[in-house]
Design a protein around this motif. Structure first.
Motif, PDB file in Angstrom:
ATOM      1  N   ARG A  44    -100.974  23.727 -20.809  1.00  0.00           N
ATOM      2  CA  ARG A  44    -100.953  22.741 -19.735  1.00  0.00           C
ATOM      3  C   ARG A  44     -99.948  23.120 -18.635  1.00  0.00           C
ATOM      4  NH1 ARG A  44    -103.329  18.401 -22.814  1.00  0.00           N
ATOM      5  NH2 ARG A  44    -105.145  19.535 -23.600  1.00  0.00           N
ATOM      6  N   TYR A  45     -98.904  23.850 -18.971  1.00  0.00           N
ATOM      7  CA  TYR A  45     -97.960  24.238 -17.923  1.00  0.00           C
ATOM      8  C   TYR A  45     -98.610  25.198 -16.944  1.00  0.00           C
ATOM      9  CZ  TYR A  45     -97.161  28.833 -20.086  1.00  0.00           C
ATOM     10  OH  TYR A  45     -97.318  30.098 -20.582  1.00  0.00           O
ATOM     11  N   ARG A  46     -99.550  26.041 -17.442  1.00  0.00           N
ATOM     12  CA  ARG A  46    -100.240  26.965 -16.542  1.00  0.00           C
ATOM     13  C   ARG A  46    -101.239  26.204 -15.669  1.00  0.00           C
ATOM     14  NH1 ARG A  46    -102.446  31.299 -19.884  1.00  0.00           N
ATOM     15  NH2 ARG A  46    -100.255  31.989 -19.942  1.00  0.00           N
ATOM     16  N   VAL A  47    -101.905  25.209 -16.243  1.00  0.00           N
ATOM     17  CA  VAL A  47    -102.792  24.363 -15.440  1.00  0.00           C
ATOM     18  C   VAL A  47    -101.980  23.643 -14.367  1.00  0.00           C
ATOM     19  CG1 VAL A  47    -104.395  22.422 -15.500  1.00  0.00           C
ATOM     20  CG2 VAL A  47    -104.397  24.076 -17.369  1.00  0.00           C
ATOM     21  N   ALA A  48    -100.781  23.162 -14.760  1.00  0.00           N
ATOM     22  CA  ALA A  48     -99.904  22.496 -13.791  1.00  0.00           C
ATOM     23  C   ALA A  48     -99.506  23.452 -12.670  1.00  0.00           C
ATOM     24  CB  ALA A  48     -98.668  21.951 -14.503  1.00  0.00           C
ATOM     25  N   LYS A  49     -99.236  24.689 -13.013  1.00  0.00           N
ATOM     26  CA  LYS A  49     -98.874  25.680 -11.994  1.00  0.00           C
ATOM     27  C   LYS A  49    -100.028  25.914 -11.037  1.00  0.00           C
ATOM     28  CE  LYS A  49     -97.109  30.410 -11.517  1.00  0.00           C
ATOM     29  NZ  LYS A  49     -96.730  31.651 -12.241  1.00  0.00           N
ATOM     30  N   LEU A  50    -101.247  26.005 -11.575  1.00  0.00           N
ATOM     31  CA  LEU A  50    -102.432  26.179 -10.732  1.00  0.00           C
ATOM     32  C   LEU A  50    -102.604  24.994  -9.793  1.00  0.00           C
ATOM     33  CD1 LEU A  50    -105.106  27.644  -9.994  1.00  0.00           C
ATOM     34  CD2 LEU A  50    -106.174  26.399 -11.898  1.00  0.00           C
ATOM     35  N   LEU A  51    -102.481  23.791 -10.304  1.00  0.00           N
ATOM     36  CA  LEU A  51    -102.655  22.601  -9.478  1.00  0.00           C
ATOM     37  C   LEU A  51    -101.549  22.490  -8.441  1.00  0.00           C
ATOM     38  CD1 LEU A  51    -103.850  19.957 -12.113  1.00  0.00           C
ATOM     39  CD2 LEU A  51    -105.215  21.464 -10.653  1.00  0.00           C
ATOM     40  N   ASP A  52    -100.341  22.891  -8.798  1.00  0.00           N
ATOM     41  CA  ASP A  52     -99.255  22.896  -7.813  1.00  0.00           C
ATOM     42  C   ASP A  52     -99.573  23.835  -6.654  1.00  0.00           C
ATOM     43  OD1 ASP A  52     -97.308  21.019  -8.535  1.00  0.00           O
ATOM     44  OD2 ASP A  52     -96.562  22.303 -10.147  1.00  0.00           O
ATOM     45  N   ARG A  53    -100.126  25.009  -6.980  1.00  0.00           N
ATOM     46  CA  ARG A  53    -100.493  25.962  -5.929  1.00  0.00           C
ATOM     47  C   ARG A  53    -101.561  25.359  -5.006  1.00  0.00           C
ATOM     48  NH1 ARG A  53     -99.343  31.432  -7.224  1.00  0.00           N
ATOM     49  NH2 ARG A  53     -97.142  31.429  -7.832  1.00  0.00           N
ATOM     50  N   ILE A  54    -102.529  24.698  -5.613  1.00  0.00           N
ATOM     51  CA  ILE A  54    -103.592  24.076  -4.811  1.00  0.00           C
ATOM     52  C   ILE A  54    -103.003  22.975  -3.929  1.00  0.00           C
ATOM     53  CG2 ILE A  54    -105.707  22.717  -4.931  1.00  0.00           C
ATOM     54  CD1 ILE A  54    -106.374  24.181  -7.545  1.00  0.00           C
ATOM     55  N   ASN A  55    -102.121  22.170  -4.495  1.00  0.00           N
ATOM     56  CA  ASN A  55    -101.569  21.020  -3.773  1.00  0.00           C
ATOM     57  C   ASN A  55    -100.738  21.448  -2.574  1.00  0.00           C
ATOM     58  OD1 ASN A  55    -101.141  18.243  -3.377  1.00  0.00           O
ATOM     59  ND2 ASN A  55     -99.191  18.329  -4.460  1.00  0.00           N
ATOM     60  N   THR A  56    -100.043  22.568  -2.693  1.00  0.00           N
ATOM     61  CA  THR A  56     -99.213  23.030  -1.569  1.00  0.00           C
ATOM     62  C   THR A  56    -100.054  23.482  -0.374  1.00  0.00           C
ATOM     63  OG1 THR A  56     -99.141  25.261  -2.521  1.00  0.00           O
ATOM     64  CG2 THR A  56     -97.333  23.753  -3.077  1.00  0.00           C
ATOM     65  N   MET A  57    -101.361  23.707  -0.596  1.00  0.00           N
ATOM     66  CA  MET A  57    -102.241  24.150   0.493  1.00  0.00           C
ATOM     67  C   MET A  57    -102.839  22.990   1.273  1.00  0.00           C
ATOM     68  SD  MET A  57    -104.140  27.364  -1.345  1.00  0.00           S
ATOM     69  CE  MET A  57    -103.187  28.755  -1.958  1.00  0.00           C
TER      70      MET A  57
END
Length: 474
Positions: free
Chosen positions: A81-94
């Motif tokens: 889940r931490y990797r999914v969180a990292k992916l979603l964080d990257r998306i959110n910053t865009m």
């Protein structure tokens, strides 16, 4: 003279009656709607959709894809889940408008230190101490929950339509719905699908996201997907599908209005949009063609930082997978193996573009009127004209019925079923042409018999004349 003219004018009357009998049969089939006819109507709809469909609009949804390359690089699914969180964080910053997850996080992350340590201690019956890891990183589910709080995320879940897993504790997000009834409409939209339970996300994640929608897909009896329910009822509340919940999150829509007619739901209003639905709350999906019509972005490329912010800025983003063994494949009018996440992208694009397909309340009456008009015209024309002219007219009428239905579908998004009208025209032409041919054959046989009898009589008369003798001269 007048009586002879009237006799000649009314000579095709039996043919007209036969044609009207075909029309009556077509109207009876239109009323009864047998199952074998329904399957053929679905095929006609598929053909018309292939003729009239539109391409996706500009600025449509983007799919962040957990593809084969991403899984090879970052490991098999499910990811921690931490990797999914990292992916979603990257998306959110865009800067996307909304992000929906076409997946369910139903169980705690077994790789989370909190869960892993407890499980190992129970199995080994001894205490284990782990040092050097921050306390706030020990629970991967909590890490993902914190990420979900920071962005416009929408979680997906699946409703159970049978009494399955009814006792599961789910945190779902109903949509405030106003029912607007027309005269004669029922008190409640009982035709909507009613769920008995749900396969849902962990409560800590659902509460953090604050928005969710179901991703149930209900194919037609022939197994082909043509429609998707926009609303379902669960525990006396109304819940939106994933694309609808995503659009509501992106536009800040706080409620929707469901118009009820005498036959059930007619349309769903959200903001300025009026979305046509059938009696079960389904939207006819305006597919954009075969699979791959939408823009894909690799999840691995996002994690590596290879995707620019302009790619997702201001867009609606769906996170799903095209990896073999993980993706959900559906049969559609265009493709026998259509990626499940693209179904939601297509519905979302329909909602954004507003080019909906639907059958209005009066579609049944319009179809009956087309059958009646086609039957009258073909019966009168085919009864008077010869085979060649009747055949040309039958082709014009049949193509006109198909072309008219296609024009309505292309221009107005209104689908009127032309199958029975076309079958009626063809059936009337075949029946009347056969009957006229049969009648001509009978008349020809009768004339041939009369000619043969005349020949026999002539020969007999000549023979009798040749044997005749004058009684005086001999």
């Amino acid at each position: 003279m007048a009586s002879r003219f009237l006799l000649r004018a009314w000579k095709p009357l039996p043919l007209v009656i036969m044609g009207l009998a075909v029309t009556a049969l077509a109207l009876a089939l239109h009323i009864v709607r047998p199952s074998f006819l329904h399957n053929q109507e679905l095929l006609v709809y598929d053909v018309l959709l292939r003729w009239t469909h539109r391409e996706r609009g500009p600025g449509g949804p983007v799919i962040v894809d957990l593809d084969e390359a991403s899984l090879r690089e970052f490991g098999q699914w499910p990811w921690p889940r931490y990797r999914v969180a990292k992916l979603l964080d990257r998306i959110n910053t865009m800067g996307p408008r909304a992000v929906a997850l076409d997946m369910v996080f139903a169980e705690p992350d077994a790789g989370s230190l909190k869960n892993w340590k407890g499980s190992l201690e129970r199995e080994l019956a001894r205490s284990i101490r782990v040092e050097g890891l921050p306390v706030d990183k020990a629970d991967f589910d909590a890490v993902l929950g914190e990420t979900l709080k920071r962005g416009p995320f929408v979680l997906g879940y699946k409703f159970h339509l049978t009494p399955e897993d009814e006792g599961r504790d789910c945190v779902l997000h109903p949509i405030p719905l106003i029912l607007r009834r027309q005269p004669g409409a029922p008190e409640r939209p009982d035709g909507l699908f009613t769920a008995r339970g749900a396969a849902c996300n962990l409560p800590v994640l659902s509460r953090a996201a604050g928005a969710s929608g179901f991703f149930n897909i209900v194919p037609d009896p022939d197994g082909v997907l043509r429609r998707m329910p926009l609303l379902m009822i669960y525990q006396d509340q109304f819940y939106p599908c994933l694309p609808l919940a995503m659009l509501a999150r992106a536009e800040g829509a706080s409620q929707a209005v469901l118009d009820l007619g005498p036959g059930g739901p007619v349309s769903l209003r959200m903001g300025a949009r009026e979305i046509p639905v059938d009696a079960r709350g389904n939207l006819l999906i305006h597919f954009r063609g075969k699979g791959g019509a939408f823009e894909y972005v690799s999840a691995g490329a996002l994690l590596r930082g290879e995707v620019t912010a302009e790619k997702l800025k201001g867009r609606l983003v769906l996170v799903g997978t095209s990896a073999a063994g993980l993706r959900e494949l559906r049969a559609t009018p265009f493709d026998g193996a259509f990626n499940g996440v693209e179904v939601h992208a297509t519905v979302l694009d329909n909602l954004l573009q507003g080019d909906f397909l639907g059958q209005p309340e009066g579609a049944w009456a319009w179809e009956a009127l087309a059958i009646l008009a086609g039957g009258l015209v073909s019966s009168l024309a085919f009864a008077h004209f010869g085979a060649r002219l009747s055949g040309a007219l039958a082709a014009v009428l049949a193509l006109g019925a198909l072309g008219g239905s296609a024009a309505l579908m292309r221009g107005q998004g209104i689908f009127v079923q032309p199958l029975l009208t076309v079958l009626e025209i063809v059936g009337t032409f075949v029946l009347l042409t056969w009957w006229k041919s049969h009648t001509e054959e009978r008349a020809l046989n009768q004339r041939t018999q009369e000619l043969l009898q005349t020949q026999d009589l002539t020969i007999h008369s000549m023979a009798t004349l040749g044997e005749a003798r004058d009684p005086e001269t001999g």
